[in-house]
Design a protein around this motif. Structure first.
Motif, PDB file in Angstrom:
ATOM      1  N   THR A 117       0.812  -1.210   0.000  1.00 37.84           N
ATOM      2  CA  THR A 117       0.000   0.000   0.000  1.00 37.84           C
ATOM      3  C   THR A 117       0.848   1.263   0.000  1.00 37.84           C
ATOM      4  N   THR A 118       2.102   1.165   0.469  1.00 38.79           N
ATOM      5  CA  THR A 118       2.946   2.355   0.490  1.00 38.79           C
ATOM      6  C   THR A 118       3.813   2.470  -0.751  1.00 38.79           C
ATOM      7  N   THR A 119       4.058   1.355  -1.432  1.00 33.78           N
ATOM      8  CA  THR A 119       4.847   1.378  -2.661  1.00 33.78           C
ATOM      9  C   THR A 119       3.897   1.172  -3.831  1.00 33.78           C
ATOM     10  N   GLN A 120       3.556   2.250  -4.495  1.00 33.86           N
ATOM     11  CA  GLN A 120       2.619   2.157  -5.608  1.00 33.86           C
ATOM     12  C   GLN A 120       3.366   1.817  -6.892  1.00 33.86           C
ATOM     13  N   LEU A 121       2.818   0.892  -7.646  1.00 39.01           N
ATOM     14  CA  LEU A 121       3.387   0.533  -8.941  1.00 39.01           C
ATOM     15  C   LEU A 121       2.453   1.051 -10.024  1.00 39.01           C
ATOM     16  N   PHE A 122       3.052   1.646 -11.057  1.00 39.45           N
ATOM     17  CA  PHE A 122       2.260   2.252 -12.125  1.00 39.45           C
ATOM     18  C   PHE A 122       2.600   1.644 -13.474  1.00 39.45           C
ATOM     19  N   LYS A 123       1.596   1.577 -14.324  1.00 41.24           N
ATOM     20  CA  LYS A 123       1.782   1.059 -15.674  1.00 41.24           C
ATOM     21  C   LYS A 123       2.532   2.064 -16.538  1.00 41.24           C
ATOM     22  N   GLN A 124       3.145   1.585 -17.591  1.00 43.56           N
ATOM     23  CA  GLN A 124       3.800   2.489 -18.535  1.00 43.56           C
ATOM     24  C   GLN A 124       2.755   3.089 -19.466  1.00 43.56           C
ATOM     25  N   ALA A 125       2.797   4.400 -19.600  1.00 40.55           N
ATOM     26  CA  ALA A 125       1.861   5.099 -20.482  1.00 40.55           C
ATOM     27  C   ALA A 125       2.336   4.984 -21.930  1.00 40.55           C
ATOM     28  N   PRO A 126       1.437   5.045 -22.875  1.00 43.65           N
ATOM     29  CA  PRO A 126       1.855   5.040 -24.282  1.00 43.65           C
ATOM     30  C   PRO A 126       2.617   6.316 -24.626  1.00 43.65           C
ATOM     31  N   LYS A 127       3.400   6.258 -25.663  1.00 41.10           N
ATOM     32  CA  LYS A 127       4.096   7.459 -26.124  1.00 41.10           C
ATOM     33  C   LYS A 127       3.153   8.234 -27.044  1.00 41.10           C
ATOM     34  N   PHE A 128       3.153   9.542 -26.890  1.00 46.80           N
ATOM     35  CA  PHE A 128       2.322  10.411 -27.715  1.00 46.80           C
ATOM     36  C   PHE A 128       3.226  11.258 -28.602  1.00 46.80           C
ATOM     37  N   TYR A 129       2.800  11.445 -29.853  1.00 43.49           N
ATOM     38  CA  TYR A 129       3.640  12.108 -30.840  1.00 43.49           C
ATOM     39  C   TYR A 129       3.064  13.458 -31.265  1.00 43.49           C
ATOM     40  N   PRO A 145       8.708   7.035 -20.215  1.00 45.39           N
ATOM     41  CA  PRO A 145      10.121   7.004 -20.624  1.00 45.39           C
ATOM     42  C   PRO A 145      10.517   8.165 -21.529  1.00 45.39           C
ATOM     43  N   TYR A 146       9.557   8.756 -22.230  1.00 45.81           N
ATOM     44  CA  TYR A 146       9.876   9.806 -23.195  1.00 45.81           C
ATOM     45  C   TYR A 146       9.549  11.201 -22.669  1.00 45.81           C
ATOM     46  N   LEU A 147       9.140  11.291 -21.403  1.00 44.15           N
ATOM     47  CA  LEU A 147       8.731  12.578 -20.841  1.00 44.15           C
ATOM     48  C   LEU A 147       9.918  13.520 -20.681  1.00 44.15           C
ATOM     49  N   LYS A 148       9.732  14.762 -21.085  1.00 46.30           N
ATOM     50  CA  LYS A 148      10.741  15.791 -20.859  1.00 46.30           C
ATOM     51  C   LYS A 148      10.413  16.463 -19.522  1.00 46.30           C
ATOM     52  N   PHE A 149      11.289  16.282 -18.554  1.00 45.62           N
ATOM     53  CA  PHE A 149      10.996  16.842 -17.237  1.00 45.62           C
ATOM     54  C   PHE A 149      12.268  17.137 -16.467  1.00 45.62           C
ATOM     55  N   ILE A 167      -0.630  14.040 -15.534  1.00 45.16           N
ATOM     56  CA  ILE A 167       0.392  14.054 -16.593  1.00 45.16           C
ATOM     57  C   ILE A 167      -0.126  13.342 -17.842  1.00 45.16           C
ATOM     58  N   LEU A 168      -0.702  12.148 -17.637  1.00 40.43           N
ATOM     59  CA  LEU A 168      -1.224  11.380 -18.769  1.00 40.43           C
ATOM     60  C   LEU A 168      -2.284  12.177 -19.517  1.00 40.43           C
ATOM     61  N   SER A 169      -3.164  12.846 -18.786  1.00 44.37           N
ATOM     62  CA  SER A 169      -4.238  13.600 -19.444  1.00 44.37           C
ATOM     63  C   SER A 169      -3.680  14.774 -20.252  1.00 44.37           C
ATOM     64  N   GLU A 193      -1.050   0.246 -11.116  1.00 43.07           N
ATOM     65  CA  GLU A 193      -1.018  -1.178 -11.461  1.00 43.07           C
ATOM     66  C   GLU A 193      -1.699  -1.942 -10.342  1.00 43.07           C
ATOM     67  N   THR A 194      -2.878  -2.465 -10.586  1.00 46.51           N
ATOM     68  CA  THR A 194      -3.602  -3.194  -9.534  1.00 46.51           C
ATOM     69  C   THR A 194      -3.045  -4.608  -9.408  1.00 46.51           C
ATOM     70  N   PRO A 195      -3.149  -5.213  -8.212  1.00 51.65           N
ATOM     71  CA  PRO A 195      -2.602  -6.549  -8.005  1.00 51.65           C
ATOM     72  C   PRO A 195      -3.213  -7.605  -8.925  1.00 51.65           C
ATOM     73  N   PHE A 196      -4.443  -7.358  -9.363  1.00 51.72           N
ATOM     74  CA  PHE A 196      -5.131  -8.383 -10.155  1.00 51.72           C
ATOM     75  C   PHE A 196      -5.214  -8.011 -11.630  1.00 51.72           C
ATOM     76  N   ALA A 197      -4.356  -7.043 -12.051  1.00 53.40           N
ATOM     77  CA  ALA A 197      -4.378  -6.636 -13.468  1.00 53.40           C
ATOM     78  C   ALA A 197      -3.948  -7.810 -14.348  1.00 53.40           C
ATOM     79  N   LEU A 198      -4.641  -8.023 -15.449  1.00 53.57           N
ATOM     80  CA  LEU A 198      -4.329  -9.120 -16.361  1.00 53.57           C
ATOM     81  C   LEU A 198      -3.319  -8.664 -17.394  1.00 53.57           C
TER      82      LEU A 198
END
Length: 367
Positions: free
Chosen positions: A32-44, A136-140, A97-99, A360-365
């Motif tokens: 619950t304290t270490t959140q894992l996140f999915k990789q977002a698609p790259k936008f062009y 991975p491609y975010l400029k920050f 950020i994704l939005s 990333e939910t624990p039960f994500a397929l």
């Protein structure tokens, strides 16, 4: 009859159960304290986007020169977005950020400037790694904010979440960001965009205005300050020559060059110092902005801050959208969409936030 053997077995069995319970509890806390996140698609970028170039930059607070080959930190052709970043609101920040990227016509020309608490070095490393993994491609660029600068000036407000030092980092953007960054869009972490942020960034700051934001002149402006403030003529005269209206500081377009020239950080600090001596407001980091800028900002269409979706500061009850078109939804207030969704008590509009949730939910397929 209880034998020695049975007693040993009972004690061992009890210890085993205790260890299993402690281990499962530890696992739960870690997850619950270490959140894992999915990789977002790259936008062009779309074909008509301008190209941005590398440059060198310095900051006011730390006069070191940096050469950027990847982040294009100083480009005036880019859209510069500033946000605070911490573990507690990370899930909201990732969705925001994704939005921004998903609805931008030139996502590769969007540069994020993230402010983190300098005292939390480990957290900053975690935040940096999380951003790199999911975007991975975010400029920050990440800028550590010395929260000790402000902690002694913070007065308790009506909600403890409003009293965190990082909430006041927006007062110091002109010092934290490079001098070459002239104009930024500041965004809170509890919002999503459903429109191109370049439209908001293109707001024309006319008549030497420093700041632009949606303002709400129907709100009771006297509510934002105490009777002590209004009963003191030398204080209440602050707004005598202005048509002061409430604006929400979670979405702002700021001319940092003009801010630096006007030394507005010092002005806001002086009001906060006064607040420590006599109680003139109750609402955290908002009133200093109102004291310095209300009645002097460029108004932005309300579509760019459909705020209050988190309810009030006490109960966080569900609210509807304001009438009119929507470009940005803002869950300001106590209730946050991710918390209500996790508790299985979502408000209807929380369903609009959910598609941007990268957790990333624990039960994500696997797909």
């Amino acid at each position: 009859m209880v034998t020695l053997t049975s007693m040993v077995f009972t004690i061992s069995h009890f210890n085993l159960l205790t260890l299993l319970f402690l281990f499962s509890t530890y696992q739960h806390v870690t997850c619950t304290t270490t959140q894992l996140f999915k990789q977002a698609p790259k936008f062009y970028n779309s074909p008509n986007c301008p190209s941005i170039h590398t440059s060198t930059w310095t900051t006011s607070s730390e006069q070191t020169t940096h050469t950027n080959t990847d982040d294009f930190i100083c480009s005036d052709e880019a859209v510069h977005v500033a946000m605070t970043l911490d573990i507690k609101y990370l899930r909201g920040s990732m969705a925001a950020i994704l939005s921004v990227l998903q609805h931008s016509s030139c996502p590769e020309n969007t540069i994020f400037h993230f402010i983190t608490a300098a005292s939390k070095t480990t957290s900053t490393v975690t935040l940096n790694t999380t951003l790199l993994n999911s975007f991975p491609y975010l400029k920050f660029q990440i800028y550590p904010f010395n929260t000790e600068t402000i902690s002694g000036l913070i007065s308790t407000s009506i909600r403890s979440a409003l009293d965190t030092p990082l909430n006041y980092a927006r007062n110091y953007l002109s010092n934290l960001l490079p001098n070459c960054v002239h104009k930024i869009v500041y965004l809170d972490s509890d919002l999503i965009l459903v429109d191109d942020i370049a439209k908001l960034a293109a707001t024309n700051l006319t008549n030497e205005a420093v700041l632009a934001a949606p303002e709400y002149c129907n709100a009771n402006f006297s509510y934002y300050f105490t009777p002590t403030f209004w009963s003191n003529p030398s204080l209440s005269l602050t707004f005598a020559t202005r048509k002061a209206c409430y604006f929400n500081t979670g979405v702002m377009v700021i001319d940092l060059a003009r801010w630096r020239i006007g030394d507005y950080t010092t002005q806001m600090t002086e009001w906060m110092e006064l607040q420590k001596r006599m109680r003139i407001y109750e609402l955290g980091s908002l009133p200093p902005f109102l004291l310095v800028f209300a009645g002097k900002i460029v108004p932005v269409d309300h579509r760019w801050n459909q705020h209050g979706l988190g309810g009030d500061n006490f109960h966080g009850l569900c609210r509807d959208l304001h009438p009119g078109p929507v470009s940005l939804l803002h869950w300001s207030g106590k209730g946050k969409p991710w918390a209500r969704l996790d508790a299985n008590r979502p408000c209807p509009l929380d369903a609009l936030w959910a598609p941007y949730d990268l957790l990333e939910t624990p039960f994500a397929l696997e797909t």
